[in-house]
Write an enzyme that holds these catalytic residues in place. Structure first.
Site, PDB file in Angstrom:
ATOM      1  N   HIS A 109      -1.663   1.543  11.980  1.00 32.64           N
ATOM      2  CA  HIS A 109      -2.056   2.799  12.360  1.00 32.64           C
ATOM      3  C   HIS A 109      -2.633   2.456  13.855  1.00 32.64           C
ATOM      4  O   HIS A 109      -3.317   1.282  14.054  1.00 32.64           O
ATOM      5  CB  HIS A 109      -3.304   3.396  11.685  1.00 32.64           C
ATOM      6  N   ASP A 112      -5.937   0.879  13.905  1.00 32.51           N
ATOM      7  CA  ASP A 112      -6.268  -0.319  13.130  1.00 32.51           C
ATOM      8  C   ASP A 112      -6.194  -1.455  14.174  1.00 32.51           C
ATOM      9  O   ASP A 112      -6.799  -2.559  14.156  1.00 32.51           O
ATOM     10  CB  ASP A 112      -4.990  -0.812  12.191  1.00 32.51           C
TER      11      ASP A 112
HETATM   12  C1  XLS Z   1      -3.173   6.411   2.113  1.00 29.99           C
HETATM   13  C2  XLS Z   1      -1.786   6.064   2.664  1.00 29.99           C
HETATM   14  C3  XLS Z   1      -1.831   5.412   3.984  1.00 29.99           C
HETATM   15  C4  XLS Z   1      -0.327   5.533   4.608  1.00 29.99           C
HETATM   16  C5  XLS Z   1      -0.522   5.555   6.121  1.00 29.99           C
HETATM   17  O1  XLS Z   1      -3.253   6.727   0.818  1.00 29.99           O
HETATM   18  O2  XLS Z   1      -1.070   5.219   2.007  1.00 29.99           O
HETATM   19  O3  XLS Z   1      -2.450   4.249   3.793  1.00 29.99           O
HETATM   20  O4  XLS Z   1       0.596   4.861   3.917  1.00 29.99           O
HETATM   21  O5  XLS Z   1      -1.101   6.243   6.794  1.00 29.99           O
END
Ligand code: XLS
Ligand code: NI
Ligand code: NI
Length: 445
Positions: A109, A112
């Site tokens: 993200h 991140d």
């Molecule tokens: C959350 C999601 C997230 C997505 C990416 O539950 O799995 O991690 O994969 O935003």
């Protein structure tokens, strides 16, 4: 020419590149089953599986849970320096990890990898600095970006959602953020881009205009598709279903709901699905069910590899170790031609109790071995052919005569009634042989 000095500090000292040592090895830091170049159905395992490590759990996880929102872990590489310095240092840690693990991809993200600033402009500048470093490390290591995504759920401005916020200013902010994240993903040659609707849903219908929310979400995705074309980004777009958490209900609740939404708003040609095991089970489905739904619609794109805990009711994001699960996943993936732009992305985290950096290696190695076994078992089941033959035979009444005429649209209710009247009673119904088939699968596990 002046060469920039590169910092090659090693963070995972004592961990050598993880090698395949075979099932008899007792070395916990080795693969027992994942042998990257071994051919399965004529293709190397690494190309079948396309493993990816996630930035958010593996680099940014702090062991927090609902009853311990505090930081339970502070990784050694997080210590010392300001936020930007740590962010830049972390890039080296991430790439060392992926390299030692032998993972060809990673995913992130925007927030991140780089700290959020006081303004969108400042956040963008922070992101640009880290992206430069990411790009350099990608070039040095050959590790690629599987997909990028924007965090549209953590900052309090997204409390009521992003594209489905009742506040148009929030929609605009989210659009700005996704625009930048698309540019960055393009810059890093990302193979794809994921939309996970973190808070695109509601907590109560009392304050919600669902129709308007859905229209807005579709408008948002159309803008993203337009912008993607504008900048020439060729990566695949994915939508990631999840039924709830953090909201009570998320609009992208499962594969079928996503497909219906995409079809209704004419987006089906532009997005595939990124399916996650723990989201499937939260929706009351199995992962294989979700994969079959997507596969049948030609929308099977990528997977977030993890698993929940039967006794815990939320998205625990554990590493997948269940061979039965990985076998089912690989059976369906192979059936639909395997992963192409997508990958096996470990959207999974170590338990709060597993707080040492080496636990990250144990976790990923276990997941990779579990998928390698699932792949080999699925290939063996396919080579054996009995399972496929059973299903084919079960449907044989559709292969000619009456069945073929129905499938070809040659007959309607009138002809079928005439047939049924003449028939008197259906001649035979056969056993579904569920237990026999379950035993058959266990022959291979
Ligand atoms: C959350 C999601 C997230 C997505 C990416 O539950 O799995 O991690 O994969 O935003
Ligand atoms: Ni996910
Ligand atoms: Ni998840």
């Amino acid at each position: 020419m002046k060469k920039r000095a590169t910092t090659t500090k090693e963070f995972f000292k004592g961990v050598k590149p993880i090698a395949y040592e075979g099932p008899d090895s007792r070395n916990p830091l080795s693969f027992k089953h994942y042998n990257p170049d071994e051919l399965v159905e004529g293709k190397p395992m690494k190309e079948h599986l396309r493993f990816s490590v996630v930035y958010w759990h593996t680099m940014r996880g702090v062991g927090a849970d609902m009853f311990g929102m505090n930081q339970a872990w502070l990784r050694p590489w997080e210590k010392g320096g300001n936020e930007m310095e740590v962010a830049l240092r972390r890039v080296g840690v991430m790439f060392e990890f992926c390299q030692k693990l032998g993972a060809p991809f990673y995913a992130f993200h925007d927030r991140d990898v780089a700290p959020e600033g006081r303004t969108l402009a400042e956040s963008n500048r922070n992101l640009d600095k880290v992206v430069k470093e990411l790009k350099k490390r990608q070039r040095d290591t050959g590790i690629g970006l599987l997909w990028g995504t924007a965090c549209l759920f953590a900052n309090p401005r997204f409390t009521h959602g992003a594209a489905t916020s009742p506040n148009a200013e929030v929609f605009a902010y989210a659009a700005g953020q996704v625009k930048k994240c698309l540019e960055v993903t393009h810059e890093l040659d990302g193979e794809g881009y994921v939309f996970w609707g973190g808070r695109e849903g509601y907590s109560t219908l009392l304050n919600t205009d669902m129709k308007r929310d859905l229209d807005h979400l579709a408008a948002f995705l159309h803008m993203a598709v337009d912008y993607k074309k504008k900048i020439g980004f060729k990566g695949q777009f994915y939508i990631e279903p999840k039924p709830k958490e953090p909201t009570k209900h998320q609009y992208d609740s499962d594969a079928a709901a996503c497909l219906n939404f995409l079809r209704q708003y004419r987006l089906l040609g532009d997005l595939k699905l990124n399916l996650e095991t723990n989201h499937a089970t939260l929706a009351g489905h199995t992962m294989q069910h979700e994969l079959e739904v997507a596969g049948a619609a030609g929308a099977l794109g990528s997977i977030d590899a993890n698993t929940g805990d039967l006794l815990l009711g939320w998205d625990t994001d554990q590493f997948p170790t269940d061979i039965y699960l990985t076998t089912q996943i690989m059976l369906t993936l192979l059936k639909y031609g395997g992963l192409t732009t997508g990958g096996t992305n470990f959207d999974a985290k170590c338990r709060r109790e597993s707080f040492e950096p080496v636990d990250l290696f144990h976790a990923h190695i276990g997941g990779m071995d579990a998928f390698a076994r699932g792949l080999k078992i699925a290939a063996a089941i396919r080579a054996d052919g009995r399972l496929e033959a059973f299903v084919k035979d079960r449907y044989r009444s559709w292969d000619d005569g009456l069945g073929r005429d129905i499938e070809k649209g040659k007959v309607g209710f009138k002809e079928l009634e005439a047939f049924a009247l003449k028939l008197g009673e259906v001649r035979s119904n056969e056993s579904g042989r569920q237990e026999y088939l379950e035993n058959l699968i266990n022959e291979f596990i």
